[in-house]
Structures are given as structure tokens and as C-alpha cells.
Design a protein around this motif. Sequence first.
Motif, PDB file in Angstrom:
ATOM      1  N   HIS A   1       0.830  -1.288   0.185  1.00 34.07           N
ATOM      2  CA  HIS A   1       0.083   0.041  -0.037  1.00 34.07           C
ATOM      3  C   HIS A   1       1.003   1.327  -0.102  1.00 34.07           C
ATOM      4  CE1 HIS A   1      -3.316  -2.188   2.775  1.00 34.07           C
ATOM      5  NE2 HIS A   1      -3.532  -2.370   1.052  1.00 34.07           N
ATOM      6  N   TRP A   2       0.319   2.413  -0.909  1.00 33.21           N
ATOM      7  CA  TRP A   2       0.606   3.407  -0.415  1.00 33.21           C
ATOM      8  C   TRP A   2      -0.917   4.721  -0.952  1.00 33.21           C
ATOM      9  CZ3 TRP A   2       2.219   8.015  -4.195  1.00 33.21           C
ATOM     10  CH2 TRP A   2       2.127   8.745  -3.765  1.00 33.21           C
ATOM     11  N   HIS A   3      -0.733   4.983   1.049  1.00 33.24           N
ATOM     12  CA  HIS A   3      -1.994   5.664   0.129  1.00 33.24           C
ATOM     13  C   HIS A   3      -2.026   6.769   1.649  1.00 33.24           C
ATOM     14  CE1 HIS A   3      -2.661   3.722   4.562  1.00 33.24           C
ATOM     15  NE2 HIS A   3      -2.519   2.686   3.466  1.00 33.24           N
ATOM     16  N   PRO A   4      -1.377   7.600   0.843  1.00 31.83           N
ATOM     17  CA  PRO A   4      -0.383   9.252   1.713  1.00 31.83           C
ATOM     18  C   PRO A   4      -2.444   9.846   2.469  1.00 31.83           C
ATOM     19  CG  PRO A   4      -1.115   9.701  -0.844  1.00 31.83           C
ATOM     20  CD  PRO A   4      -1.646   8.419  -0.270  1.00 31.83           C
TER      21      PRO A   4
ATOM     22  N   LEU B   1      13.258   5.895 -14.386  1.00 32.87           N
ATOM     23  CA  LEU B   1      13.982   6.935 -15.630  1.00 32.87           C
ATOM     24  C   LEU B   1      12.952   8.207 -15.055  1.00 32.87           C
ATOM     25  CD1 LEU B   1      16.168   8.424 -16.998  1.00 32.87           C
ATOM     26  CD2 LEU B   1      14.553   7.695 -19.041  1.00 32.87           C
ATOM     27  N   HIS B   2      12.060   8.294 -14.903  1.00 31.30           N
ATOM     28  CA  HIS B   2      10.871   8.992 -15.107  1.00 31.30           C
ATOM     29  C   HIS B   2      10.571  10.008 -13.465  1.00 31.30           C
ATOM     30  CE1 HIS B   2      11.059   9.051 -18.708  1.00 31.30           C
ATOM     31  NE2 HIS B   2      11.426  10.373 -18.902  1.00 31.30           N
ATOM     32  N   ARG B   3      10.344   9.058 -12.349  1.00 27.96           N
ATOM     33  CA  ARG B   3      10.064   8.559 -11.696  1.00 27.96           C
ATOM     34  C   ARG B   3      10.913  10.518 -10.328  1.00 27.96           C
ATOM     35  NH1 ARG B   3      12.931   3.941  -8.049  1.00 27.96           N
ATOM     36  NH2 ARG B   3      14.992   4.241  -8.117  1.00 27.96           N
ATOM     37  N   THR B   4       9.823  10.969  -9.541  1.00 29.50           N
ATOM     38  CA  THR B   4      10.465  11.836  -8.516  1.00 29.50           C
ATOM     39  C   THR B   4      10.691  11.498  -6.947  1.00 29.50           C
ATOM     40  OG1 THR B   4       8.803  12.962  -8.156  1.00 29.50           O
ATOM     41  CG2 THR B   4       9.246  13.462 -10.135  1.00 29.50           C
ATOM     42  N   TRP B   5      10.548  10.327  -6.896  1.00 31.37           N
ATOM     43  CA  TRP B   5      10.723   9.596  -5.536  1.00 31.37           C
ATOM     44  C   TRP B   5      10.863   8.025  -5.767  1.00 31.37           C
ATOM     45  CZ3 TRP B   5       7.655   7.411  -2.393  1.00 31.37           C
ATOM     46  CH2 TRP B   5       6.278   6.768  -3.168  1.00 31.37           C
ATOM     47  N   SER B   6      12.039   7.879  -4.351  1.00 27.92           N
ATOM     48  CA  SER B   6      12.100   6.499  -4.560  1.00 27.92           C
ATOM     49  C   SER B   6      11.613   6.450  -2.495  1.00 27.92           C
ATOM     50  CB  SER B   6      12.684   6.008  -5.138  1.00 27.92           C
ATOM     51  OG  SER B   6      14.371   6.146  -4.258  1.00 27.92           O
ATOM     52  N   ALA B   7      12.297   6.538  -1.753  1.00 31.96           N
ATOM     53  CA  ALA B   7      12.031   5.983  -0.656  1.00 31.96           C
ATOM     54  C   ALA B   7      11.176   6.886  -0.035  1.00 31.96           C
ATOM     55  CB  ALA B   7      13.081   6.653  -0.166  1.00 31.96           C
ATOM     56  N   ASN B   8      11.343   8.192   0.423  1.00 34.13           N
ATOM     57  CA  ASN B   8       9.864   8.597   0.625  1.00 34.13           C
ATOM     58  C   ASN B   8       9.562   8.983   0.041  1.00 34.13           C
ATOM     59  OD1 ASN B   8       9.391   6.932   3.271  1.00 34.13           O
ATOM     60  ND2 ASN B   8      11.597   8.155   3.686  1.00 34.13           N
ATOM     61  N   PRO B   9       7.995  10.470  -0.391  1.00 29.60           N
ATOM     62  CA  PRO B   9       7.247  11.098  -1.045  1.00 29.60           C
ATOM     63  C   PRO B   9       6.974  12.031   0.308  1.00 29.60           C
ATOM     64  CG  PRO B   9       5.477   9.342   0.299  1.00 29.60           C
ATOM     65  CD  PRO B   9       6.770   9.158   0.251  1.00 29.60           C
ATOM     66  N   ASP B  10       6.882  13.208  -0.857  1.00 25.59           N
ATOM     67  CA  ASP B  10       7.072  14.502   0.044  1.00 25.59           C
ATOM     68  C   ASP B  10       5.183  14.956   0.127  1.00 25.59           C
ATOM     69  OD1 ASP B  10       6.420  16.948   0.818  1.00 25.59           O
ATOM     70  OD2 ASP B  10       6.624  17.939  -0.694  1.00 25.59           O
ATOM     71  N   ILE B  11       4.863  13.763   1.786  1.00 21.03           N
ATOM     72  CA  ILE B  11       3.889  13.760   2.130  1.00 21.03           C
ATOM     73  C   ILE B  11       2.550  15.289   3.295  1.00 21.03           C
ATOM     74  CG2 ILE B  11       4.001  11.552   3.062  1.00 21.03           C
ATOM     75  CD1 ILE B  11       4.402  12.186   5.532  1.00 21.03           C
ATOM     76  N   SER B  12       3.886  16.481   2.707  1.00 17.86           N
ATOM     77  CA  SER B  12       4.065  17.856   3.599  1.00 17.86           C
ATOM     78  C   SER B  12       2.730  18.140   2.394  1.00 17.86           C
ATOM     79  CB  SER B  12       4.900  18.473   3.873  1.00 17.86           C
ATOM     80  OG  SER B  12       5.660  18.711   2.368  1.00 17.86           O
TER      81      SER B  12
END
Length: 199
Positions: free
Chosen positions: A107-110, A179-190
Motif C-alpha cells: 500500500h501507499w495511501h497518503p 527514469l522519470h520518477r521523482t522519488w523512490s524512498a519517501n514521498p513528500d507528504i507535506s
Amino acid sequence: MPGRTPHDAVRAFLEPLQSALACIANGVISARGGLSPKVRAPQQWSLNDGGGVELLTEHPEGLTLYASMYWEVIEDDREGYGPFRVTTRGYDYSLVRGEATELWAIHWHPSGNSWERLPHVHLGDVLFADGAPVSSKSHLRTGRMTFENAVRWCIEFGGVPLHDDWDERLALAEAPHLLHRTWSANPDISTPPTPGVFT
């Protein structure tokens, strides 16, 4: 994935996912909002309109993969990222044995009802011995998990690949995302999520 138009960006986003699915099952990635959504409009895709796909397996009870992803088309003026691209806003992948025995859920549900806003996995209770320090309710944090990773997990848990070169196919399908992702470990949840996503 980038594109000249929203339609081009959506096709560039969905086609590799469909190729990844074809490594283990015959099914369709259904985009609820169609292939030409409005910019910044919340969208979702799911496997076979939410019905999941049955996997080829030697397990007598069978295995079913369920998957959905929340996304939207955004404008991006960075070189190589636009002028339009799709950005992921959340995902839900799970593997179920038989009628209702969940083996894992990624899951990823921000936003939504859960307190955990970072990417995580739940392992099914059937995988634990008595007295295990975690349960299926535990949120075991991960980095970002791609749909291709979920397909790899399906194979590790007994799904039979439909092609001998499945690993190479998955690597090719995953490459545009990496190639195009902007994050891999932790998203900017702010940053507040787009209204309508995970509500």
C-alpha cells in the motif's frame, strides 16, 4: 510518463503496466477516467475493473492478484518530463489465495483513514508462526513499490510466469518509471494530496 498531450502521457504510463501484467496473467488494466483525462483530475486504474486476475499456479486453491493505482496528469516544464506527465498518487496491490486468504498487501495511501501515509506492506497472518512479533495489521514500511515489483512478488509466491523471459520483460516495463520518477524512498507528504484521491 511524459507526453506531448495528456493522452500521450497516459498511454506512455499505461502501456508498460499492461506489459508487466502480461508476464503473469491475461487481463486488462482499466482506466476509470479514460485515456484523455483533464489535467489535475484524480484518476484510477484497476485490474479488470477491480475484479483482479487469476494467476496460473500449482496451488490447489488458486491465486488472484488485485491491483489499483491512483494517479493524475500534471504539467511539467522540466526538460524530458513533459510538457505533460502522469504522476502516481497512491497504490494498492494484494495477492489472495483461494477465496479470501490475503498473502500480502502493498500500500501507499497518503490520505484516507489510515494513520500510515508512507509506502508499506502488510503480510498475511497465514505467513506467521504463533507468537510472531508482527501481524497482518502491522504496517511494515518500504520504499516505493512499483507494479512490476508486485508482479515479481506474485511469482515468488507461486504464480507461474507466462513467458520464459519474464524478468527481462519486467525490467523493460519498469525502466520508463525508474527514469522519470521523482522519488523512490519517501514521498513528500507535506504537500496536501489532490482532493478526491483516497477519500
